[in-house]
Design a protein around this motif. Structure first.
Motif, short mmCIF file in Angstrom:
data_model
loop_
_atom_site.label_atom_id
_atom_site.label_comp_id
_atom_site.label_asym_id
_atom_site.label_seq_id
_atom_site.Cartn_x
_atom_site.Cartn_y
_atom_site.Cartn_z
N VAL A 74 2.27 5.89 -7.87
CA VAL A 74 2.51 4.47 -8.12
C VAL A 74 3.98 4.25 -8.47
CG1 VAL A 74 1.77 2.44 -9.42
CG2 VAL A 74 0.15 4.30 -8.98
N SER A 75 4.64 3.35 -7.75
CA SER A 75 6.07 3.10 -7.96
C SER A 75 6.30 2.33 -9.25
CB SER A 75 6.65 2.32 -6.77
OG SER A 75 7.99 1.96 -7.00
N TYR A 94 -7.00 -9.68 -14.19
CA TYR A 94 -7.17 -8.27 -14.55
C TYR A 94 -7.66 -7.46 -13.35
CZ TYR A 94 -6.33 -9.34 -19.43
OH TYR A 94 -5.75 -9.72 -20.60
N THR A 95 -6.83 -7.41 -12.34
CA THR A 95 -7.10 -6.58 -11.17
C THR A 95 -5.90 -5.66 -10.98
OG1 THR A 95 -7.32 -6.57 -8.77
CG2 THR A 95 -6.27 -8.48 -9.74
N LEU A 96 -6.16 -4.43 -10.57
CA LEU A 96 -5.08 -3.46 -10.40
C LEU A 96 -4.14 -3.84 -9.26
CD1 LEU A 96 -7.22 -0.31 -11.05
CD2 LEU A 96 -5.21 -0.96 -12.35
N THR A 97 -4.55 -4.78 -8.42
CA THR A 97 -3.64 -5.28 -7.38
C THR A 97 -2.68 -6.32 -7.93
OG1 THR A 97 -5.36 -6.85 -6.71
CG2 THR A 97 -5.22 -4.80 -5.48
N ASN A 98 -2.78 -6.63 -9.22
CA ASN A 98 -1.85 -7.56 -9.89
C ASN A 98 -1.06 -6.84 -10.98
OD1 ASN A 98 -0.73 -10.19 -10.63
ND2 ASN A 98 -2.13 -10.17 -12.38
N ALA A 99 -1.14 -5.49 -11.02
CA ALA A 99 -0.55 -4.73 -12.12
C ALA A 99 0.53 -3.77 -11.61
CB ALA A 99 -1.63 -3.93 -12.85
N VAL A 100 1.58 -3.59 -12.44
CA VAL A 100 2.65 -2.63 -12.16
C VAL A 100 2.84 -1.75 -13.40
CG1 VAL A 100 3.84 -4.14 -10.54
CG2 VAL A 100 4.42 -4.27 -12.96
N ALA A 157 7.99 -7.84 -8.44
CA ALA A 157 8.58 -6.57 -8.86
C ALA A 157 9.32 -5.96 -7.68
CB ALA A 157 7.50 -5.62 -9.36
N ILE A 158 10.45 -5.30 -7.98
CA ILE A 158 11.22 -4.58 -6.97
C ILE A 158 10.92 -3.10 -7.14
CG2 ILE A 158 13.52 -4.05 -6.10
CD1 ILE A 158 14.49 -6.70 -7.21
N PRO A 159 10.26 -2.45 -6.16
CA PRO A 159 9.89 -1.04 -6.30
C PRO A 159 11.11 -0.14 -6.40
CG PRO A 159 8.70 -2.09 -4.49
CD PRO A 159 9.80 -3.02 -4.89
N SER A 160 10.92 1.01 -7.03
CA SER A 160 11.96 2.03 -7.12
C SER A 160 11.41 3.35 -6.58
CB SER A 160 12.43 2.20 -8.57
OG SER A 160 11.42 2.83 -9.34
N SER A 161 12.25 4.38 -6.57
CA SER A 161 11.82 5.70 -6.09
C SER A 161 11.07 6.48 -7.17
CB SER A 161 13.03 6.51 -5.63
OG SER A 161 13.97 6.65 -6.68
N THR A 176 0.82 -1.21 0.00
CA THR A 176 0.00 0.00 0.00
C THR A 176 0.86 1.25 0.00
OG1 THR A 176 -0.13 -0.06 2.43
CG2 THR A 176 -1.89 -1.15 1.20
N LYS A 177 2.13 1.12 0.30
CA LYS A 177 3.04 2.27 0.25
C LYS A 177 3.43 2.57 -1.20
CE LYS A 177 7.76 3.60 1.51
NZ LYS A 177 9.01 3.18 2.19
N ASP A 178 3.84 1.52 -1.95
CA ASP A 178 4.25 1.70 -3.34
C ASP A 178 3.09 1.57 -4.31
OD1 ASP A 178 7.16 1.88 -2.80
OD2 ASP A 178 6.86 -0.16 -2.07
N LYS A 179 1.95 1.04 -3.81
CA LYS A 179 0.73 0.86 -4.61
C LYS A 179 0.97 -0.04 -5.83
CE LYS A 179 -1.43 4.99 -2.87
NZ LYS A 179 -0.45 5.11 -1.79
N ILE A 180 1.80 -1.06 -5.63
CA ILE A 180 2.01 -2.11 -6.63
C ILE A 180 2.13 -3.43 -5.88
CG2 ILE A 180 3.15 -0.61 -8.31
CD1 ILE A 180 5.83 -1.86 -7.40
N PRO A 181 1.88 -4.57 -6.56
CA PRO A 181 2.11 -5.87 -5.93
C PRO A 181 3.60 -6.17 -5.85
CG PRO A 181 1.38 -6.16 -8.19
CD PRO A 181 1.28 -4.70 -7.91
#
Length: 479
Positions: free
Chosen positions: A216-217, A161-167, A205-209, A74-79
């Protein structure tokens, strides 16, 4: 400006409602792992080491059946990863994007994933902890699926097709990621796992800045971890860098874990790493190498497509300044409109304040006037009553004198004469007292009327002076 554009685009994109929807459930803290979705992990044990408070476990379901599991940030808003198994891919795929209401509003009654358009305005703080369709519109990024729909059969495919599975991925990277993962799984992994239903896949996925629209990261890199939990089992890791869409590095799961958070263990035990089947590993790596080399050949064979892509990039570079200028003009226009509305609001506030102060003073004057009139009206019956009482008392005195006179006449004639002589005196003396009381009541009435009128005039004078002080600029002492 961004909020306005987001709302408009979301409305246009979400007018139509797709048939069917994916049901998902945010796993509570009192439940073990991913609840029903633990079946997508070897030994039903999820990865360890992802312990941040903003890591949310989601059991993705469709038609009341678990389809895959997702760990969402929920911080990066990506799975951070999605866990799934390979199923026979469907021939037709239909995009129907969904959101998970419980991530933003845990207290709502929705225990399933729904279409974004269906919950706009009904879910508190929608988009506070998860990405929405509007976050991708106009950003240059696509919604790249960690669990690719092309590796799933129809029911499983709809659930992806859910946004909680998308980057956020660039169009070219999204295309190469799904193509590479699809080929690796189907051509390299599935053929070399003796039990197809024991092939466990983790795509992450590895989030970035870097963030899309500051929210969204954008992933630093994408990875895939595979575990064949069967006799002659094995495990393998793959990494694709964001800055090189043609990269596809193979490595062990242990080496992959070192690139993630400290203390992360992706699979229960070692999943074949302690005693791997070297023959199968070599065959898998050879297949992966062929896929990589095939990509390079395909790239060289499609030089024309590359050239056309270069033309599009040049056109994009040329158009970018005009787009930025248009955005600047829109921004200036919006800020100007905001300034005008703010100025009008300030003027209305100042004028309204002055009017309210004047109305308040006028109200006080009216209340004082009504109060004085009421006191006068109340005192009139009192004064009239007092006059009547005095007249009645004078009448009683007359009656008393008449009775006493009669008594005296009947008893002593001299006394009668004396009382008869005193009668005019008592009667005449009562008249001034009565007239004095009446004059006092009438004078008091006029005095109160004059006081109330003076108070009303003072209220109007205060209102006029207050308005002059607010709107007429102060002059110098000479003026």
């Amino acid at each position: 400006r961004e909020r306005t554009m987001k709302t408009s685009v979301v409305f246009l994109l979400c007018i139509s409602v797709f048939p069917g929807f994916s049901q998902g459930r945010v796993v509570g803290e009192d439940e073990t792992g991913f609840a029903e979705c633990n079946v997508f992990f070897p030994g039903q044990v999820p990865p360890e080491g992802f312990t941040e408070p903003f890591h949310v476990k989601i059991c993705q379901q469709y038609n009341k059946e678990p389809r895959f599991a997702t760990l969402y940030s929920t911080k990066d808003k990506i799975p951070l990863y999605s866990a799934f198994k390979y199923t026979k891919p469907a021939q037709n795929e239909e995009e129907s994007w969904l959101v998970e209401p419980q991530i933003d509003d845990p207290e709502n009654d929705l225990h399933e994933m729904v279409h974004e358009a269906d919950v706009i305005g009904t879910v508190a703080s929608l988009g506070a902890n998860q990405a929405l369709t509007s976050d991708y519109v106009g950003s240059g990024y696509e919604r790249g699926l960690l669990n690719p729909s092309l590796l799933n059969e129809e029911d499983f495919q709809m659930a992806t097709y859910t946004l909680t599975n998308a980057v956020p991925l660039s169009p070219s990277l999204s295309k190469s990621w799904h193509r590479d993962i699809g080929r690796v799984v189907e051509e390299a992994l599935v053929p070399h796992c003796s039990k197809k239903d024991h092939l466990y896949l983790l795509a992450g996925a590895i989030p970035s800045s870097v963030r899309v629209k500051g929210k969204v990261s954008v992933p630093e890199s994408l990875w895939l971890a595979a575990c064949c939990d069967a006799p002659e089992g094995w495990s393998l890791g793959l990494v694709k860098k964001m800055n090189d869409e043609n990269s596809l590095a193979d490595l062990t799961v242990g080496e992959l874990e070192k690139q993630l958070l400290a203390g992360v263990h992706l699979f229960k035990g070692s999943c074949g790493e302690d005693n791997p089947s070297q023959e199968k590993i070599e065959a898998i790596l050879q297949a992966v190498s062929q896929i990589r080399s095939g990509e390079q050949v395909e790239t060289s064979d499609n030089q024309e497509a590359k050239d056309s892509g270069l033309v599009r990039k040049v056109a994009g570079v040329i158009a970018t300044p005009f787009i930025k200028l248009l955005e600047l003009l829109i921004y200036v226009f919006v800020e100007l409109v905001k300034f005008v509305f703010y100025f009008l609001w300030l003027v209305i506030k100042r004028v309204g304040g002055a009017v309210l102060d004047g109305v308040y003073s006028l109200w006080n004057g009216v209340v004082s006037y009504l109060k004085a009139i009421s006191m006068v009206l109340i005192s009139i019956p009192y004064d009239v009553g007092r006059v009547i009482v005095n007249i009645f008392l004078g009448f009683l005195e007359i009656v008393q004198d008449v009775a006493s006179l009669t008594y005296r006449i009947l008893r002593i004639p001299v006394g009668f004469v004396l009382h008869l002589a005193a009668f005019p005196y008592h009667s005449i003396c009562a008249i001034p007292s009565v007239l004095k009381d009446m004059a006092t009541g009438i004078g008091g009435t006029f005095s109160l009327i004059i006081d109330a009128t003076a108070a009303l005039l003072h209220g109007f004078y205060y209102l006029a002076g207050h308005i002059v002080k607010r709107f007429v600029p102060k002059g110098s002492s000479d003026d």
